[in-house]
Motif scaffolding. Structure first.
Motif, short mmCIF file in Angstrom:
data_model
loop_
_atom_site.label_atom_id
_atom_site.label_comp_id
_atom_site.label_asym_id
_atom_site.label_seq_id
_atom_site.Cartn_x
_atom_site.Cartn_y
_atom_site.Cartn_z
N SER A 135 -45.22 -74.66 28.81
CA SER A 135 -45.67 -75.62 27.79
C SER A 135 -46.07 -76.95 28.42
CB SER A 135 -44.54 -75.89 26.79
OG SER A 135 -44.22 -74.70 26.12
N GLU B 62 -45.82 -77.98 23.97
CA GLU B 62 -46.77 -77.14 23.25
C GLU B 62 -47.43 -76.15 24.20
OE1 GLU B 62 -49.49 -79.23 20.80
OE2 GLU B 62 -47.89 -79.71 19.38
N THR C 154 -50.88 -71.07 16.79
CA THR C 154 -49.65 -71.88 16.83
C THR C 154 -49.26 -72.14 18.28
OG1 THR C 154 -47.31 -72.03 16.21
CG2 THR C 154 -48.14 -69.84 16.68
N ASP D 243 -46.15 -72.90 19.03
CA ASP D 243 -44.70 -72.67 19.07
C ASP D 243 -44.43 -71.23 19.54
OD1 ASP D 243 -42.01 -72.49 18.70
OD2 ASP D 243 -42.01 -72.97 16.56
N SER E 155 -40.84 -69.53 18.55
CA SER E 155 -40.71 -69.04 17.16
C SER E 155 -41.47 -67.73 16.99
CB SER E 155 -41.23 -70.08 16.17
OG SER E 155 -40.45 -71.25 16.25
#
Lengths: 281, 373
Positions: free
Chosen positions: A56, A60, A70, A72, A75
């Motif tokens: 990330s 992000e 997305t 994420d 998740s």
């Protein structure tokens, strides 16, 4: 006619209820397993969490967002793991239950009763699906606390959307149970099939990154659309097809897989009675 | 039930086919043996079933010297009358369990038919199972992680016992089989005898007209076996039909109203125990106790004039002695030759007696061998 059907249906529900109760009692008599079933998924998720962090930029996953809509990643992966536990329930809970009964020596005593043999297998799925759901919710809740998983969508809509996939998986489990009756030592085959279906459905990555031949296989699996639809509802990801089309595919596969699972189970069950394979392992 | 015959078996046959080993197994066997031609992994159905199937060969594999199919049950026909205890007697591998498995619809016959309580085992399997209480051999047929009562609760649902009556029925059965005190204990803590009693209680949950008991006293201590035999007799007195398999002669003799002796999948005699023994009343059984295992003289004894059968068992008197039983048409004439032969072989005779024929002798007379062979 209606009365006879009602009596028959009540009998099947009673059998399925008795199996669920029996399985639940046995589950409670192995408390360490119950604890481990919550701890183990968290254990598997931890490396995924740190890997996601590693790739990330400022929290992000930018490249990943290009594929899914997305950023994420964790998740996304955790929801994938949640859904894939139902695939495991179908493969191991229903399919492997036959081998377990053979090994314990209780397959034949069950099968000499007047209860429908299909109901005897389906009964094994109920408690497995229930325990999987409870277990997964606990894991999700722990994930929310430990790893800040954030599901913003409509949970009820996601549950309704995924129901056809669960029913389809039950049909698949019935078919697998039939195959296990014949193959008997099916642990490795179940393990590999479970892993392949889980991965090709996109449990931890978007299937759009797959090379074309593997993508074709992934798109042939109804579970792929189930994962995609649920993520879209709960995480706001981009879907491969319009959501309605994905739900349509899941409904069609529900009918197809239930019919195919039933046919496969009956064919293998007959084969076993002819060849004398029941009860041997 | 209203039927004269609880079970009707007509020309029932069951053949097991040996499964060819898969390519990987063939490769492994070839490498291990180094022959490459006569590989036969022997896994799968046929191999699993062969212990039960008996040695009747029904063909030879192309490149293996063992039969590719085994006839476990070879065109048997008989009826079992309602309300009788019918004993199916034979050595291990004679086809008893295969017959039971066909009757309870776990196995399909290769050919022939059978009806249980008037229902065809192939066309009406669910109705057959609803008319049957089956106890298969092997003590791991219960859920060990459930209590005795939980096991019965579970199976009551599978046997479609009405929920309103199930609880009372389970209480009655637990009382009858003297398991009430242990009803709330896990089955893993039960003795073998208790598990066997619980298995029979399970078979009686739906109060079926016909009971199939496969080796019900196998592995039980003498007292438990005696108690279980009392239970079986009471079941008959209550009107149940009982088909019982056993390889214990005394048990079959004591319990059965009629007996079918089965060997190599074929019924070789069927009658009441008394009538079977009367058939060989003209025969005598000479028992000789010796102080060591006989070495190669049994065949010679068998070839003596008038001898119809020979068996040798280790004595059960606690001493390291062996008893040879010789079934002969004339004990006086056989005795001299028998003793001469034993002396010539250096055997020391400890005891000798001429006995009335038993059911065991019937089997020896019919097959020329002991049930233990």
């Amino acid at each position: 006619m209606v009365d006879r059907f009602r009596t028959w249906l009540r009998r099947q529900f009673r059998v399925i209820g008795a199996i669920s109760r029996k399985d639940f009692l046995i589950f409670l008599r192995y408390p360490a397993n119950a604890v481990m079933s919550v701890v183990e998924p968290i254990m598997w998720l931890v490396p995924t969490y740190f890997m996601g962090l590693g790739f990330s930029v400022n929290g992000e996953a930018v490249g990943f967002a290009g594929f899914t809509g997305t950023s994420d990643y964790f998740s996304f992966a955790m929801l994938g793991m949640f859904m894939s536990s139902y695939i495991s329930a179908a493969f191991w809970g229903m399919g492997f239950s036959v081998q377990e009964d053979m090994t314990l020596g209780v397959l034949e005593p069950n099968w000499v009763t007047p209860a429908s043999r299909v109901s005897l297998i389906l009964g094994r799925s109920v408690i497995m699906l229930l325990l999987t759901t409870i277990n997964s919710i606990v894991v999700l809740a722990m994930g929310a606390v430990l790893f800040r998983v954030n599901l913003t969508g409509n949970v009820l809509a996601a549950v309704i959307t995924v129901l056809p996939m669960l029913i389809a998986l039950t049909g698949l489990g019935l078919g697998i149970a039939g195959v296990v009756l014949s193959v008997r030592r099916a642990g490795t085959a179940i393990d590999i099939s479970n892993w392949a279906v889980t991965q090709l459905s996109g449990a931890t990555f978007p299937v759009s990154v797959l090379p074309r031949p593997l993508l074709a296989v992934a798109l042939a699996l109804p579970t792929t659309y189930g994962f995609d639809a649920v993520r879209s509802i709960l995480l706001g990801t981009k879907t491969m097809l319009p959501l309605k089309a994905e739900i349509g595919i899941m409904l069609a596969s529900m009918v197809g897989m239930c019919a195919a699972g039933y046919a496969v189970f009956k064919a293998f069950e007959r084969r076993c009675r002819r060849q004398g394979l029941l009860g041997t392992h | 039930m209203g039927l004269a015959n609880a079970i009707e078996i007509d020309d029932l046959k069951r053949t097991f086919t040996r499964r060819a080993p898969n390519a990987l197994a063939r490769l492994f066997t070839r490498r291990r043996t180094g022959t490459g031609t006569n590989a036969d992994g022997g896994s799968g159905a046929g191999a699993d079933s062969s212990a039960e199937a008996g040695p009747n060969a029904a063909g030879l594999a192309n490149n293996a010297k063992r039969p590719n199919s085994l006839v476990a049950v070879d065109s048997i026909s008989f009826d079992i009358r309602a309300g009788e205890i019918f004993g199916l007697l034979g050595p291990n591998g004679a086809g008893k369990t295969t017959t039971i498995k066909m009757l309870c619809t776990l196995l399909e016959p290769t050919s022939g038919t059978a009806r249980v309580a008037g229902f065809d085992i192939v066309r009406e399997p669910a109705r057959v199972r609803a008319s049957l209480g089956t106890v298969l051999s092997g003590e791991r047929s219960l859920y060990w992680k459930l209590t005795g009562r939980e096991n019965l609760d579970y199976f009551a649902a599978l046997y479609d016992v009405e929920p309103s009556t199930a609880h009372r029925r389970i209480d009655d059965l637990l009382t009858r089989f003297e398991l009430t005190d242990k009803a709330s204990e896990l089955v893993e803590r039960y003795s073998t005898g208790m598990r066997q009693r619980l298995s029979i209680a399970r078979a009686l949950l739906a109060n079926p007209p016909v009971l199939l008991l496969d080796e019900p006293t196998a592995g039980l201590d003498p007292q438990s076996a005696r108690n279980l035999r009392d239970v079986v007799r009471k079941l008959r007195d209550e009107g149940h039909t009982v088909l019982l398999t056993t390889h214990y002669m005394a048990e079959a003799d004591e319990l059965s109203d009629r007996i079918a002796i089965i060997d190599h999948g074929r019924v070789i005699a069927l009658d009441t125990p008394t009538a079977l023994k009367e058939h060989i009343q003209q025969l005598h059984s000479v028992e000789v106790e010796i102080d060591r295992a006989p070495d190669g003289i049994l065949d010679e004894l068998h070839s003596l004039p008038l001898v119809r059968g020979v068996e040798c068992v280790q004595s059960s008197n606690g001493h390291e002695t062996w008893t040879i039983r010789v079934l002969t048409e004339n004990s006086r004439q056989t005795l001299d030759a028998l003793l001469d032969l034993l002396r010539a072989e250096g055997e020391r005779v400890l005891n000798l007696r001429v006995a009335e024929p038993t059911l065991e002798d019937v089997f020896i007379a019919l097959t020329g061998k002991s049930l233990r062979d």
